[in-house]
Design an enzyme around this catalytic site. Structure first.
Site, PDB file in Angstrom:
ATOM      1  N   ASN A 105       0.831  -1.212   0.000  1.00  0.00           N
ATOM      2  CA  ASN A 105       0.000   0.000   0.000  1.00  0.00           C
ATOM      3  C   ASN A 105       0.862   1.258   0.000  1.00  0.00           C
ATOM      4  O   ASN A 105       0.581   2.220  -0.708  1.00  0.00           O
ATOM      5  CB  ASN A 105      -0.920   0.013   1.220  1.00  0.00           C
ATOM      6  CG  ASN A 105      -1.972  -1.051   1.137  1.00  0.00           C
ATOM      7  OD1 ASN A 105      -2.872  -0.986   0.313  1.00  0.00           O
ATOM      8  ND2 ASN A 105      -1.844  -2.073   1.973  1.00  0.00           N
TER       9      ASN A 105
ATOM     10  N   ASP B 121       8.098   6.210   8.496  1.00  0.00           N
ATOM     11  CA  ASP B 121       7.412   5.651   9.654  1.00  0.00           C
ATOM     12  C   ASP B 121       6.234   6.559   9.941  1.00  0.00           C
ATOM     13  O   ASP B 121       6.329   7.784   9.814  1.00  0.00           O
ATOM     14  CB  ASP B 121       8.341   5.555  10.862  1.00  0.00           C
ATOM     15  CG  ASP B 121       7.773   4.582  11.890  1.00  0.00           C
ATOM     16  OD1 ASP B 121       7.620   3.395  11.556  1.00  0.00           O
ATOM     17  OD2 ASP B 121       7.451   5.002  13.018  1.00  0.00           O
ATOM     18  N   THR B 122       5.119   5.945  10.263  1.00  0.00           N
ATOM     19  CA  THR B 122       3.876   6.701  10.439  1.00  0.00           C
ATOM     20  C   THR B 122       3.217   6.324  11.748  1.00  0.00           C
ATOM     21  O   THR B 122       3.279   5.173  12.179  1.00  0.00           O
ATOM     22  CB  THR B 122       2.915   6.379   9.270  1.00  0.00           C
ATOM     23  OG1 THR B 122       3.517   6.825   8.057  1.00  0.00           O
ATOM     24  CG2 THR B 122       1.571   7.075   9.437  1.00  0.00           C
TER      25      THR B 122
ATOM     26  N   GLY C 194      -4.547   0.072   7.005  1.00  0.00           N
ATOM     27  CA  GLY C 194      -4.358   0.528   8.386  1.00  0.00           C
ATOM     28  C   GLY C 194      -5.613   1.159   8.963  1.00  0.00           C
ATOM     29  O   GLY C 194      -6.710   0.603   8.881  1.00  0.00           O
TER      30      GLY C 194
ATOM     31  N   LYS D 164      -6.360  11.004  -1.384  1.00  0.00           N
ATOM     32  CA  LYS D 164      -5.622  10.777  -0.133  1.00  0.00           C
ATOM     33  C   LYS D 164      -4.201  11.319  -0.278  1.00  0.00           C
ATOM     34  O   LYS D 164      -3.680  11.974   0.616  1.00  0.00           O
ATOM     35  CB  LYS D 164      -5.599   9.280   0.221  1.00  0.00           C
ATOM     36  CG  LYS D 164      -4.840   9.000   1.518  1.00  0.00           C
ATOM     37  CD  LYS D 164      -4.688   7.527   1.860  1.00  0.00           C
ATOM     38  CE  LYS D 164      -3.777   7.362   3.071  1.00  0.00           C
ATOM     39  NZ  LYS D 164      -3.369   5.996   3.351  1.00  0.00           N
TER      40      LYS D 164
HETATM   41  P1  IMP Z   1       4.365   1.990   9.926  1.00  0.00           P
HETATM   42  O1  IMP Z   1       5.139   1.649  11.152  1.00  0.00           O
HETATM   43  O2  IMP Z   1       4.801   3.243   9.273  1.00  0.00           O
HETATM   44  O3  IMP Z   1       4.313   0.861   8.943  1.00  0.00           O
HETATM   45  O4  IMP Z   1       2.860   2.222  10.333  1.00  0.00           O
HETATM   46  C1  IMP Z   1       2.377   2.101  11.637  1.00  0.00           C
HETATM   47  C2  IMP Z   1       0.910   1.817  11.633  1.00  0.00           C
HETATM   48  O5  IMP Z   1       0.189   2.907  11.115  1.00  0.00           O
HETATM   49  C3  IMP Z   1       0.469   0.578  10.876  1.00  0.00           C
HETATM   50  O6  IMP Z   1      -0.507  -0.089  11.637  1.00  0.00           O
HETATM   51  C4  IMP Z   1      -0.149   1.088   9.637  1.00  0.00           C
HETATM   52  O7  IMP Z   1      -1.184   0.292   9.188  1.00  0.00           O
HETATM   53  C5  IMP Z   1      -0.667   2.439  10.087  1.00  0.00           C
HETATM   54  N1  IMP Z   1      -0.565   3.357   8.972  1.00  0.00           N
HETATM   55  C6  IMP Z   1       0.580   3.778   8.369  1.00  0.00           C
HETATM   56  N2  IMP Z   1       0.281   4.608   7.360  1.00  0.00           N
HETATM   57  C7  IMP Z   1      -1.079   4.673   7.315  1.00  0.00           C
HETATM   58  C8  IMP Z   1      -1.974   5.342   6.459  1.00  0.00           C
HETATM   59  O8  IMP Z   1      -1.616   6.039   5.505  1.00  0.00           O
HETATM   60  N3  IMP Z   1      -3.276   5.185   6.733  1.00  0.00           N
HETATM   61  C9  IMP Z   1      -3.734   4.424   7.764  1.00  0.00           C
HETATM   62  N4  IMP Z   1      -2.938   3.759   8.580  1.00  0.00           N
HETATM   63  C10 IMP Z   1      -1.603   3.888   8.352  1.00  0.00           C
END
Ligand code: IMP
Length: 189
Positions: free
Chosen positions: A11, A68-69, A149, A171
């Protein structure tokens, strides 16, 4: 220009590929033979992004960028934040995470939240970072099938549809990752 994006999340790859100009070719971790789980042990989103980018540079030798999000919810003092992926447990189940979030927010006066993405880039021995933030609210229930997510429970400010109901292009225009990627592109060009 070829650049490794330190992820195997399809994604995220799709979102980023839709944003970068054709002069930049995005290469995923599986393309460089990396199928391991990269350590993400920092207590901050910034720290994790940098850790992932540096890990790939050190172990695979490629300049790369990593993102990282986290979803930061006001009434939960910024949780789940850096722990967003494992909010409801180690199996990183998106629906379990959303169910837990909706339960935690029951009866809370504020449902304000923001997504925060940090992209860390290693090039020419330098480490740079770019931050994107998207503000919104958490809905009462899940809506929409697109995205991934927490997208079905996130209503961006000024919109009446969740991220999971919006087109990818919409988005990307207003989203946290899109904003961070735009800064990355400006830096690279
Ligand atoms: P990551 O560590 O960056 O992979 O993301 C941490 C969490 O945030 C994961 O559970 C992802 O599913 C969620 N996440 C990251 N980016 C998005 C997004 O764009 N939309 C919704 N959930 C996100």
């Amino acid at each position: 220009m070829k650049l490794v994006f330190a992820t195997n999340n399809k994604n995220k790859l799709k979102e980023v590929q839709a944003l970068v100009p054709s002069t930049i070719q995005i290469i995923s971790l599986s393309d460089i033979g990396c199928n391991e789980d990269i350590p993400e042990t920092s207590p901050t989103i910034e720290g994790n992004a940098k850790q992932k980018a540096l890990y790939i540079k050190e172990h695979y030798g490629y300049d790369c960028f990593a993102d990282d999000t986290g979803l930061e919810v006001e009434a939960l003092d910024g949780a789940p934040g850096v722990y967003s992926a494992r909010y409801a447990g180690e199996d990183k189940d998106a629906h379990a995470n959303m169910d837990k979030l909706l339960k935690e927010l029951e009866g809370k006066p504020s449902r304000k939240a923001q997504f925060k993405t940090v992209i860390a880039l290693t090039t020419h021995g330098e480490l740079k970072s770019f931050t994107g933030i998207c503000k919104g609210t958490i809905t009462e229930s899940k809506k929409g099938e697109k995205g991934f997510g927490y997208d079905p429970v996130f209503l961006p400010d000024g919109y009446s549809q969740t991220f999971a109901e919006l087109l990818l292009s919409e988005k990307n225009k207003i989203g946290h990752r899109g904003q961070a990627v735009q800064q990355l592109i400006e830096h690279l060009s």
